[in-house]
Design a protein around this motif. Structure first.
Motif, PDB file in Angstrom:
ATOM      1  N   HIS A   7     -49.181 -49.054 -61.190  1.00  0.00           N
ATOM      2  CA  HIS A   7     -49.636 -50.088 -62.125  1.00  0.00           C
ATOM      3  C   HIS A   7     -50.552 -49.458 -63.169  1.00  0.00           C
ATOM      4  CE1 HIS A   7     -48.188 -53.437 -59.624  1.00  0.00           C
ATOM      5  NE2 HIS A   7     -48.416 -52.578 -58.635  1.00  0.00           N
ATOM      6  N   PHE A   8     -50.396 -49.903 -64.421  1.00  0.00           N
ATOM      7  CA  PHE A   8     -51.240 -49.404 -65.511  1.00  0.00           C
ATOM      8  C   PHE A   8     -51.203 -50.400 -66.664  1.00  0.00           C
ATOM      9  CE2 PHE A   8     -47.016 -47.814 -66.174  1.00  0.00           C
ATOM     10  CZ  PHE A   8     -46.815 -47.866 -67.538  1.00  0.00           C
ATOM     11  N   THR A   9     -51.988 -50.149 -67.684  1.00  0.00           N
ATOM     12  CA  THR A   9     -52.079 -51.019 -68.855  1.00  0.00           C
ATOM     13  C   THR A   9     -51.200 -50.473 -69.968  1.00  0.00           C
ATOM     14  OG1 THR A   9     -54.348 -51.585 -68.276  1.00  0.00           O
ATOM     15  CG2 THR A   9     -53.672 -52.012 -70.542  1.00  0.00           C
ATOM     16  N   CYS A  10     -50.366 -51.335 -70.535  1.00  0.00           N
ATOM     17  CA  CYS A  10     -49.534 -50.929 -71.670  1.00  0.00           C
ATOM     18  C   CYS A  10     -50.451 -50.558 -72.838  1.00  0.00           C
ATOM     19  CB  CYS A  10     -48.608 -52.071 -72.078  1.00  0.00           C
ATOM     20  SG  CYS A  10     -47.711 -51.740 -73.630  1.00  0.00           S
ATOM     21  N   PRO A  11     -50.227 -49.395 -73.458  1.00  0.00           N
ATOM     22  CA  PRO A  11     -51.074 -48.991 -74.579  1.00  0.00           C
ATOM     23  C   PRO A  11     -50.822 -49.792 -75.857  1.00  0.00           C
ATOM     24  CG  PRO A  11     -49.329 -47.389 -74.245  1.00  0.00           C
ATOM     25  CD  PRO A  11     -49.226 -48.381 -73.123  1.00  0.00           C
ATOM     26  N   HIS A  12     -49.764 -50.586 -75.881  1.00  0.00           N
ATOM     27  CA  HIS A  12     -49.451 -51.409 -77.063  1.00  0.00           C
ATOM     28  C   HIS A  12     -50.031 -52.814 -76.932  1.00  0.00           C
ATOM     29  CE1 HIS A  12     -46.675 -48.504 -78.809  1.00  0.00           C
ATOM     30  NE2 HIS A  12     -46.084 -48.392 -77.626  1.00  0.00           N
ATOM     31  N   CYS A  13     -49.597 -53.543 -75.894  1.00  0.00           N
ATOM     32  CA  CYS A  13     -49.955 -54.959 -75.771  1.00  0.00           C
ATOM     33  C   CYS A  13     -51.083 -55.224 -74.769  1.00  0.00           C
ATOM     34  CB  CYS A  13     -48.727 -55.785 -75.395  1.00  0.00           C
ATOM     35  SG  CYS A  13     -48.080 -55.476 -73.733  1.00  0.00           S
ATOM     36  N   LEU A  14     -51.519 -54.194 -74.057  1.00  0.00           N
ATOM     37  CA  LEU A  14     -52.616 -54.248 -73.092  1.00  0.00           C
ATOM     38  C   LEU A  14     -52.312 -55.109 -71.861  1.00  0.00           C
ATOM     39  CD1 LEU A  14     -55.610 -54.425 -75.569  1.00  0.00           C
ATOM     40  CD2 LEU A  14     -54.502 -52.401 -74.606  1.00  0.00           C
ATOM     41  N   SER A  15     -51.030 -55.384 -71.619  1.00  0.00           N
ATOM     42  CA  SER A  15     -50.630 -56.104 -70.408  1.00  0.00           C
ATOM     43  C   SER A  15     -50.621 -55.153 -69.217  1.00  0.00           C
ATOM     44  CB  SER A  15     -49.219 -56.678 -70.574  1.00  0.00           C
ATOM     45  OG  SER A  15     -49.197 -57.650 -71.579  1.00  0.00           O
ATOM     46  N   GLN A  16     -50.904 -55.695 -68.046  1.00  0.00           N
ATOM     47  CA  GLN A  16     -50.772 -54.920 -66.818  1.00  0.00           C
ATOM     48  C   GLN A  16     -49.289 -54.868 -66.459  1.00  0.00           C
ATOM     49  OE1 GLN A  16     -52.865 -53.223 -64.549  1.00  0.00           O
ATOM     50  NE2 GLN A  16     -54.140 -53.256 -66.370  1.00  0.00           N
ATOM     51  N   ILE A  17     -48.736 -53.661 -66.361  1.00  0.00           N
ATOM     52  CA  ILE A  17     -47.337 -53.487 -66.010  1.00  0.00           C
ATOM     53  C   ILE A  17     -47.231 -52.464 -64.885  1.00  0.00           C
ATOM     54  CG2 ILE A  17     -46.499 -54.125 -68.299  1.00  0.00           C
ATOM     55  CD1 ILE A  17     -46.083 -51.155 -68.875  1.00  0.00           C
ATOM     56  N   SER A  18     -46.044 -52.323 -64.354  1.00  0.00           N
ATOM     57  CA  SER A  18     -45.825 -51.332 -63.308  1.00  0.00           C
ATOM     58  C   SER A  18     -44.506 -50.627 -63.544  1.00  0.00           C
ATOM     59  CB  SER A  18     -45.839 -51.976 -61.922  1.00  0.00           C
ATOM     60  OG  SER A  18     -44.723 -52.805 -61.760  1.00  0.00           O
ATOM     61  N   MET A  19     -44.418 -49.418 -63.044  1.00  0.00           N
ATOM     62  CA  MET A  19     -43.190 -48.626 -63.092  1.00  0.00           C
ATOM     63  C   MET A  19     -43.014 -47.963 -61.744  1.00  0.00           C
ATOM     64  SD  MET A  19     -43.253 -46.748 -66.778  1.00  0.00           S
ATOM     65  CE  MET A  19     -43.278 -47.687 -68.277  1.00  0.00           C
ATOM     66  N   ILE A  20     -41.763 -47.746 -61.377  1.00  0.00           N
ATOM     67  CA  ILE A  20     -41.453 -47.002 -60.170  1.00  0.00           C
ATOM     68  C   ILE A  20     -41.379 -45.530 -60.557  1.00  0.00           C
ATOM     69  CG2 ILE A  20     -39.792 -46.627 -58.312  1.00  0.00           C
ATOM     70  CD1 ILE A  20     -41.152 -49.364 -58.218  1.00  0.00           C
ATOM     71  N   LEU A  21     -42.222 -44.711 -59.942  1.00  0.00           N
ATOM     72  CA  LEU A  21     -42.261 -43.279 -60.230  1.00  0.00           C
ATOM     73  C   LEU A  21     -41.613 -42.506 -59.097  1.00  0.00           C
ATOM     74  CD1 LEU A  21     -45.961 -42.938 -61.471  1.00  0.00           C
ATOM     75  CD2 LEU A  21     -43.916 -43.488 -62.811  1.00  0.00           C
ATOM     76  N   ASP A  22     -40.812 -41.509 -59.442  1.00  0.00           N
ATOM     77  CA  ASP A  22     -40.190 -40.613 -58.476  1.00  0.00           C
ATOM     78  C   ASP A  22     -41.126 -39.417 -58.292  1.00  0.00           C
ATOM     79  OD1 ASP A  22     -38.697 -38.812 -57.020  1.00  0.00           O
ATOM     80  OD2 ASP A  22     -37.073 -38.670 -58.471  1.00  0.00           O
ATOM     81  N   LEU A  23     -41.780 -39.341 -57.139  1.00  0.00           N
ATOM     82  CA  LEU A  23     -42.766 -38.294 -56.890  1.00  0.00           C
ATOM     83  C   LEU A  23     -42.149 -36.987 -56.411  1.00  0.00           C
ATOM     84  CD1 LEU A  23     -45.585 -40.351 -55.119  1.00  0.00           C
ATOM     85  CD2 LEU A  23     -45.152 -40.035 -57.563  1.00  0.00           C
ATOM     86  N   SER A  24     -40.832 -36.946 -56.234  1.00  0.00           N
ATOM     87  CA  SER A  24     -40.199 -35.749 -55.686  1.00  0.00           C
ATOM     88  C   SER A  24     -40.036 -34.627 -56.700  1.00  0.00           C
ATOM     89  CB  SER A  24     -38.838 -36.096 -55.060  1.00  0.00           C
ATOM     90  OG  SER A  24     -37.951 -36.575 -56.050  1.00  0.00           O
ATOM     91  N   VAL A  25     -40.208 -34.930 -58.005  1.00  0.00           N
ATOM     92  CA  VAL A  25     -40.105 -33.919 -59.054  1.00  0.00           C
ATOM     93  C   VAL A  25     -41.370 -33.984 -59.903  1.00  0.00           C
ATOM     94  CG1 VAL A  25     -38.811 -33.150 -61.069  1.00  0.00           C
ATOM     95  CG2 VAL A  25     -37.601 -34.156 -59.125  1.00  0.00           C
ATOM     96  N   SER A  26     -42.069 -32.865 -60.017  1.00  0.00           N
ATOM     97  CA  SER A  26     -43.300 -32.837 -60.806  1.00  0.00           C
ATOM     98  C   SER A  26     -43.326 -31.561 -61.626  1.00  0.00           C
ATOM     99  CB  SER A  26     -44.512 -32.883 -59.881  1.00  0.00           C
ATOM    100  OG  SER A  26     -45.714 -32.846 -60.615  1.00  0.00           O
TER     101      SER A  26
END
Length: 62
Positions: A7-26
Motif C-alpha cells: 500500500h502507498f499513496t499515488c503521487p498524482h491524486c494522493l489516494s491510498q492504493i495498493s499493488m501486488i509486488l513480485d518479490l522473487s526478482v530484485s
C-alpha cells in the motif's frame, strides 16, 4: 513466486492504493497506472528475501 500487496499513496491524486509486488526478482522498475486516477506511476523497488528494502512511486507526466 513470492508476492505481497504493498500500500502507498499515488503521487498524482494522493489516494491510498495498493499493488501486488513480485518479490522473487530484485530490483524491479516498471510503469503502472493508478487504479483511481489512471495516471502513470514509475514503481521501483528492491528486496532482500521476503522483505522490501526500498520502494518508490514517482509520477510520470502524460
Amino acid at each position: 513466486m513470492l508476492t505481497v500487496e504493498h500500500h502507498f499513496t499515488c503521487p498524482h491524486c494522493l489516494s491510498q492504493i495498493s499493488m501486488i509486488l513480485d518479490l522473487s526478482v530484485s530490483p524491479q522498475k516498471y510503469i503502472e497506472d493508478c487504479e483511481v486516477c489512471c495516471r502513470p506511476i514509475e514503481v521501483h523497488f528492491e528486496t532482500k528475501g521476503d522483505n522490501i528494502t526500498y520502494f518508490s512511486a514517482n509520477p510520470l507526466e502524460q
